[in-house]
Design a protein around this motif. Sequence first.
Motif, short mmCIF file in Angstrom:
data_model
loop_
_atom_site.label_atom_id
_atom_site.label_comp_id
_atom_site.label_asym_id
_atom_site.label_seq_id
_atom_site.Cartn_x
_atom_site.Cartn_y
_atom_site.Cartn_z
N GLU A 1 -24.74 0.57 53.61
CA GLU A 1 -22.56 -0.18 53.35
C GLU A 1 -21.97 -0.35 53.29
O GLU A 1 -20.91 -1.05 53.58
CB GLU A 1 -23.58 -2.11 54.25
N GLY A 2 -21.79 0.36 52.31
CA GLY A 2 -20.86 1.02 51.23
C GLY A 2 -20.26 -0.30 50.57
O GLY A 2 -19.06 -0.04 49.38
N LEU A 3 -20.79 -1.36 50.39
CA LEU A 3 -20.39 -2.61 48.92
C LEU A 3 -21.21 -1.83 47.83
O LEU A 3 -20.60 -2.44 47.13
CB LEU A 3 -21.55 -3.78 49.70
N ASP B 1 -7.77 1.12 50.83
CA ASP B 1 -8.65 1.04 51.88
C ASP B 1 -8.27 -0.39 52.31
O ASP B 1 -8.23 -0.30 54.19
CB ASP B 1 -9.35 1.12 50.62
N THR C 1 -17.85 -5.45 57.51
CA THR C 1 -18.50 -5.03 55.88
C THR C 1 -17.56 -4.46 55.38
O THR C 1 -18.42 -4.86 54.26
CB THR C 1 -20.13 -5.06 57.26
N ARG C 2 -17.74 -3.38 55.58
CA ARG C 2 -17.16 -2.75 54.14
C ARG C 2 -16.36 -3.38 53.76
O ARG C 2 -15.62 -2.76 51.98
CB ARG C 2 -16.66 -1.07 54.65
N SER C 3 -15.18 -4.22 54.16
CA SER C 3 -13.87 -5.12 53.53
C SER C 3 -14.09 -6.05 53.49
O SER C 3 -13.89 -7.04 52.93
CB SER C 3 -12.91 -4.90 54.82
N THR D 1 -18.78 -1.40 44.86
CA THR D 1 -17.52 -0.74 44.98
C THR D 1 -16.19 -1.43 45.13
O THR D 1 -16.32 -2.91 45.26
CB THR D 1 -18.14 -0.52 46.77
N ASP E 1 -18.81 -2.34 61.74
CA ASP E 1 -19.09 -2.16 60.26
C ASP E 1 -17.83 -2.25 59.24
O ASP E 1 -17.43 -2.04 58.07
CB ASP E 1 -18.91 -0.61 60.65
#
Length: 226
Positions: free
Chosen positions: A64-66, A84, A163-165, A78, A160
């Motif tokens: 998920e990029g977390l 970003d 989730t990443r932010s 992260t 998505d």
Amino acid sequence: MPHLKSQAIPVQAPLRDQVAEALRAALIAGDLRPGVVYSAPTLAAELGVSATPVREAMLDLAREGLVEAVRNKGFRVTEMTERDLDEFTEIRTLIEVPTVGRVATTATAEQLEALRPSAQEIVTAAREHDVLAYVEADHRFHLGLLSLAGNHHLVQVVADLRTRSRLFGLGSLNETGRLVASAEEHVELLDLMVAGRGAEAEECMRRHLAHVRTLWAEGTARPLRG
């Protein structure tokens, strides 16, 4: 050392998913800090589980990029840069603003009113400083609203991005009451859409996303609990 004991996992729960949710909650609250490397055994001890479901959950969060894996050490939370944040906001604005305008003219009043409990729950959670309820209701409201456009892939893209932010340290802003104004914008947006005022709804969404961008920046800049 993070403080996750309040997120202890019940033995009867599906561990991998429940551990992942507990870790997401810790990220939002600021108990897990950006840039810090955490080992699976350390987190497992905090949560009262074995290291295996923690490693599995961390791999889910990495997708998920977390977090990102650090060889032979664990996982690093992260860090999000100003670029970003700007790029996430730009993409969401490009997608969500015109979608809101279109849904305001195509959705029925009944479909829109079905979202009102979530909008009101966001406000209640912000006023009561319940950050996890805030995040869950906010997620449900935004994706439910976008789903009225009838484009499943659009909803998945925004999900998505959301989730990443995730706002690391959201809890620190919540404690100051800074989330209430942003929360109330959901009710304002819904009222405009129910009234069929598409152009004004678009402007409200644009303003809301800019507001969220400011909260992101403040949340990542404030000292986090550790």
